[in-house]
Design a protein around this motif. Sequence first.
Motif, PDB file in Angstrom:
ATOM      1  N   SER A 544       0.835  -1.203   0.000  1.00  0.00           N
ATOM      2  CA  SER A 544       0.000   0.000   0.000  1.00  0.00           C
ATOM      3  C   SER A 544       0.871   1.255   0.000  1.00  0.00           C
ATOM      4  CB  SER A 544      -0.910   0.017   1.235  1.00  0.00           C
ATOM      5  OG  SER A 544      -1.834  -1.031   1.156  1.00  0.00           O
ATOM      6  N   ALA A 545       1.984   1.190   0.745  1.00  0.00           N
ATOM      7  CA  ALA A 545       2.883   2.347   0.796  1.00  0.00           C
ATOM      8  C   ALA A 545       3.449   2.630  -0.593  1.00  0.00           C
ATOM      9  CB  ALA A 545       4.016   2.092   1.797  1.00  0.00           C
ATOM     10  N   ILE A 546       3.685   1.587  -1.360  1.00  0.00           N
ATOM     11  CA  ILE A 546       4.167   1.782  -2.739  1.00  0.00           C
ATOM     12  C   ILE A 546       3.010   2.263  -3.617  1.00  0.00           C
ATOM     13  CG2 ILE A 546       5.051   0.597  -4.798  1.00  0.00           C
ATOM     14  CD1 ILE A 546       6.636  -1.253  -2.856  1.00  0.00           C
ATOM     15  N   ALA A 547       1.832   1.665  -3.402  1.00  0.00           N
ATOM     16  CA  ALA A 547       0.687   2.013  -4.252  1.00  0.00           C
ATOM     17  C   ALA A 547       0.323   3.498  -4.169  1.00  0.00           C
ATOM     18  CB  ALA A 547      -0.521   1.157  -3.881  1.00  0.00           C
ATOM     19  N   ILE A 548       0.501   4.118  -2.996  1.00  0.00           N
ATOM     20  CA  ILE A 548       0.169   5.552  -2.901  1.00  0.00           C
ATOM     21  C   ILE A 548       1.378   6.413  -3.257  1.00  0.00           C
ATOM     22  CG2 ILE A 548      -1.662   5.216  -1.188  1.00  0.00           C
ATOM     23  CD1 ILE A 548       0.318   6.500   0.887  1.00  0.00           C
ATOM     24  N   GLY A 549       2.550   5.772  -3.458  1.00  0.00           N
ATOM     25  CA  GLY A 549       3.736   6.545  -3.844  1.00  0.00           C
ATOM     26  C   GLY A 549       4.491   7.121  -2.666  1.00  0.00           C
ATOM     27  N   ALA A 608       4.956  14.618  -6.500  1.00  0.00           N
ATOM     28  CA  ALA A 608       4.721  13.521  -5.552  1.00  0.00           C
ATOM     29  C   ALA A 608       3.330  13.598  -4.917  1.00  0.00           C
ATOM     30  CB  ALA A 608       5.796  13.516  -4.473  1.00  0.00           C
ATOM     31  N   MET A 609       2.608  14.711  -5.115  1.00  0.00           N
ATOM     32  CA  MET A 609       1.255  14.822  -4.552  1.00  0.00           C
ATOM     33  C   MET A 609       0.267  13.900  -5.278  1.00  0.00           C
ATOM     34  SD  MET A 609       0.604  16.720  -1.940  1.00  0.00           S
ATOM     35  CE  MET A 609      -1.111  17.252  -2.060  1.00  0.00           C
ATOM     36  N   PHE A 610       0.592  13.523  -6.521  1.00  0.00           N
ATOM     37  CA  PHE A 610      -0.313  12.646  -7.266  1.00  0.00           C
ATOM     38  C   PHE A 610      -0.236  11.216  -6.727  1.00  0.00           C
ATOM     39  CE2 PHE A 610       0.060  16.247  -9.983  1.00  0.00           C
ATOM     40  CZ  PHE A 610      -1.125  16.305 -10.687  1.00  0.00           C
ATOM     41  N   LEU A 611      -1.251  10.439  -7.050  1.00  0.00           N
ATOM     42  CA  LEU A 611      -1.263   9.023  -6.656  1.00  0.00           C
ATOM     43  C   LEU A 611      -0.887   8.172  -7.862  1.00  0.00           C
ATOM     44  CD1 LEU A 611      -4.584   8.874  -4.584  1.00  0.00           C
ATOM     45  CD2 LEU A 611      -2.260   8.890  -3.680  1.00  0.00           C
ATOM     46  N   PRO A 612       0.103   7.363  -7.849  1.00  0.00           N
ATOM     47  CA  PRO A 612       1.171   7.372  -6.851  1.00  0.00           C
ATOM     48  C   PRO A 612       2.169   8.509  -7.085  1.00  0.00           C
ATOM     49  CG  PRO A 612       1.544   5.642  -8.487  1.00  0.00           C
ATOM     50  CD  PRO A 612       0.258   6.300  -8.858  1.00  0.00           C
ATOM     51  N   HIS A 613       2.205   9.069  -8.329  1.00  0.00           N
ATOM     52  CA  HIS A 613       3.168  10.113  -8.671  1.00  0.00           C
ATOM     53  C   HIS A 613       2.743  10.688 -10.008  1.00  0.00           C
ATOM     54  CE1 HIS A 613       7.127  11.965  -9.505  1.00  0.00           C
ATOM     55  NE2 HIS A 613       7.322  11.851  -8.196  1.00  0.00           N
ATOM     56  N   ARG A 614       3.132  11.944 -10.274  1.00  0.00           N
ATOM     57  CA  ARG A 614       2.741  12.461 -11.586  1.00  0.00           C
ATOM     58  C   ARG A 614       3.440  11.699 -12.705  1.00  0.00           C
ATOM     59  NH1 ARG A 614       4.001  18.155 -13.558  1.00  0.00           N
ATOM     60  NH2 ARG A 614       5.407  16.923 -14.820  1.00  0.00           N
ATOM     61  N   ASP A 615       4.709  11.305 -12.439  1.00  0.00           N
ATOM     62  CA  ASP A 615       5.422  10.503 -13.445  1.00  0.00           C
ATOM     63  C   ASP A 615       5.084   9.038 -13.187  1.00  0.00           C
ATOM     64  OD1 ASP A 615       6.475  12.942 -14.049  1.00  0.00           O
ATOM     65  OD2 ASP A 615       8.355  12.595 -12.965  1.00  0.00           O
ATOM     66  N   ARG A 616       4.017   8.599 -13.793  1.00  0.00           N
ATOM     67  CA  ARG A 616       3.502   7.251 -13.478  1.00  0.00           C
ATOM     68  C   ARG A 616       4.521   6.152 -13.748  1.00  0.00           C
ATOM     69  NH1 ARG A 616      -2.838   7.241 -14.863  1.00  0.00           N
ATOM     70  NH2 ARG A 616      -3.177   9.461 -14.779  1.00  0.00           N
ATOM     71  N   GLU A 617       5.408   6.405 -14.705  1.00  0.00           N
ATOM     72  CA  GLU A 617       6.370   5.347 -15.060  1.00  0.00           C
ATOM     73  C   GLU A 617       7.315   5.047 -13.905  1.00  0.00           C
ATOM     74  OE1 GLU A 617       5.986   8.226 -16.491  1.00  0.00           O
ATOM     75  OE2 GLU A 617       7.874   9.318 -16.372  1.00  0.00           O
ATOM     76  N   ARG A 618       7.347   5.924 -12.879  1.00  0.00           N
ATOM     77  CA  ARG A 618       8.208   5.628 -11.724  1.00  0.00           C
ATOM     78  C   ARG A 618       7.562   4.581 -10.805  1.00  0.00           C
ATOM     79  NH1 ARG A 618      10.835  11.162  -9.478  1.00  0.00           N
ATOM     80  NH2 ARG A 618      12.038   9.666  -8.290  1.00  0.00           N
ATOM     81  N   PHE A 619       6.301   4.280 -11.045  1.00  0.00           N
ATOM     82  CA  PHE A 619       5.594   3.278 -10.218  1.00  0.00           C
ATOM     83  C   PHE A 619       4.938   2.226 -11.107  1.00  0.00           C
ATOM     84  CE2 PHE A 619       6.312   6.690  -7.374  1.00  0.00           C
ATOM     85  CZ  PHE A 619       6.481   6.083  -6.154  1.00  0.00           C
ATOM     86  N   PRO A 620       5.747   1.492 -11.853  1.00  0.00           N
ATOM     87  CA  PRO A 620       5.138   0.532 -12.796  1.00  0.00           C
ATOM     88  C   PRO A 620       4.254  -0.503 -12.116  1.00  0.00           C
ATOM     89  CG  PRO A 620       7.527   0.217 -12.612  1.00  0.00           C
ATOM     90  CD  PRO A 620       7.195   1.495 -11.916  1.00  0.00           C
ATOM     91  N   SER A 621       4.651  -0.999 -10.942  1.00  0.00           N
ATOM     92  CA  SER A 621       3.845  -2.065 -10.335  1.00  0.00           C
ATOM     93  C   SER A 621       2.536  -1.505  -9.803  1.00  0.00           C
ATOM     94  CB  SER A 621       4.624  -2.780  -9.239  1.00  0.00           C
ATOM     95  OG  SER A 621       4.590  -2.041  -8.049  1.00  0.00           O
ATOM     96  N   ALA A 622       2.584  -0.306  -9.232  1.00  0.00           N
ATOM     97  CA  ALA A 622       1.361   0.296  -8.698  1.00  0.00           C
ATOM     98  C   ALA A 622       0.388   0.558  -9.841  1.00  0.00           C
ATOM     99  CB  ALA A 622       1.689   1.587  -7.962  1.00  0.00           C
ATOM    100  N   MET A 623       0.892   1.002 -10.981  1.00  0.00           N
ATOM    101  CA  MET A 623       0.001   1.311 -12.085  1.00  0.00           C
ATOM    102  C   MET A 623      -0.583   0.041 -12.689  1.00  0.00           C
ATOM    103  SD  MET A 623       0.040   4.393 -11.692  1.00  0.00           S
ATOM    104  CE  MET A 623      -1.281   4.634 -12.844  1.00  0.00           C
TER     105      MET A 623
END
Length: 626
Positions: A544-549, A608-623
């Motif tokens: 969950s901590a990763i999912a919200i960034g 970083a305010m976006f869920l999980p981040h504005r640069d979505r590619e930094r959170f491939p698993s969450a996306m």
Amino acid sequence: LVEHVLRFQPHGKKATPRPGASLLELAIEAGVSIESVCGGTGKCGKCRVTVAHGSSFLSAIGEGERSLLGDVSDGSRLACMTRVLSCGDIVIHIPEESRRGHHRLLAAGEERKVKLKPALTKAVLALPEATLQDVRADEDRLMDALSDQKGLKARMANAVYPDLPKGLREQNWTVTATVYRDEEIIRIEPGDTADRLHAVAVDIGTTKVVAYLLDLNTGKVLDSESMPNPQIPYGEDVMSRITYSSREQGGLENLQSVILEGLNSLISSLCEGAGMEEADILEVLVVGNTAMHHLFFGIPAKHLATAPYAPVVRSSMTVNAEDLRVRAYPSAKVSALPNIAGFVGADAVSDLLASGLYRDSGFGMMIDIGTNTEIIAGNKDRLMSCSCASGPAFEGAHIRHGMRASSGAIERVWIDPSTRDVRYRTVDDSAARGICGSGIVDAVAEMFKAGIVDHAGKLRTDGSDARVRKAENGSAEFVLAEASESANGKDITVAQHDVEEIQLAKAAIFTGVSVLMGKFGVSGDEITTLYAAGAFGTYVDAGSAIAIGMYPDIPTPRIKFIGNAAGAGARMALKSVSMRSLAERLSKKVEYVELAAEPNFQKEFAKAMFLPHRDRERFPSAMRKE
Ligand code: FES
């Protein structure tokens, strides 16, 4: 007939592998508790285990399993979905985050093994009796015996003199001298008291104070006690306390005296519980952030609040208990580990000791989440730190139905993305009373994954979810627990404002993570170990901590939960003088990065305010799981 065994590690508990049975069923039979929020239906992903041996005796991985788990190259499986196909020897490892009921114990903090060599030693001495032929002064007689029998040359603390004549004569000239760092005698007792050597380690958090009573002869923790930081009424966070201490007449003295009173009451209850006198405490070792450290010692903290945020003291400190009015033996020592910078204090040094990050050869990161979050990144060659004002949202503050992680707090949440069915678990499995930090992070993560909140953190009010409604104040809210299920007969909701509080807090943390990674020129996937410290860091679900960034997107097995590492490091330092020297060296070695002075700080924070981040590619698993 060969008897095959299925072994669950690290418990070492065994079951007999039975074709058709799932690993979760066999774990239950073996008395091993595995997280299973969805009740073993393969939907929550919380029952992740790794197969260390015998995968050929197990069912093949299914598509649903693979999509919940992400990277399965380490042998990850869902315990509820993996069945025994044929009999053979199998070894299953249950990672920390999948162990149910293990979290609360861990909060005490895991110490690394240290060789027991405390700063305090007790020397039992047999003195020659004073006679007309030997008229040496008591002090000289004792010093000579210490030198002859133990090879030590020490000086005597002034407070010891009144006890000296009785101490020497009461047990026929056999005495026990307590020596601090081989250089100062801080106590004299008649007879042989070498079996009693006690000290207290204290972690002064902005929100919570925890004290541990230690037997320094064995290194064992005899007991621990905690309390909310009694300075809270003077300001919830570090900044407001510094402001109070510098602006109000007598503010610094007030803050010092309430924390001392608090500590004294913790010492009293520890001693009472152990059937000891407070005078049996011979050292108190304190860690805390730099502001807590300064306020505890009565040192003005004013300059910590304004650029360039210089602390008054960096190096380790030691004073006598009576000078601070700490309830211990009067010449007992009250010491503190060194600080790193204005906003990275002795608690972070303590975290470093406990995590062992300073010895790593890969790239590690230690995150200690609190009202103020400290991050240290690097390895044995170079270490950098920063501090983030993450606020008290993770402690349940500023969240409408927020509460501490006590009985009835919703601590785990699962939302089925297709049916939007909500399941949750409360502390002690009692009726829901509110939501604690780990619960609110889970809730936001699950709401995001189920599409109830969007990438910007806005609750979708298009009528697509019956649980989203308008609150009395006109803003949107999501009903997490209905009135019929809650302890007070009222709905427990997650408000739009709550989601924003979590976004602010997690953005503060991830900005620090991101800036430090930038300084080292590494990306998230290069992090070999992420040490999650602090009670919240231990309870929060890593996924969950990763999912919200909040944490960088790394495979969850690389996240190591180290509990209250500040307390663990303080205990290690009490037990070992070499840990104290190491702390001193580390405090000089760790470079400090002032986030506010970073040119792209604001930009990073906004992203970083976006869920999980504005640069979505930094959170491939969450996306992928969205
Ligand atoms: S218990 Fe296995 S996925 Fe939920």
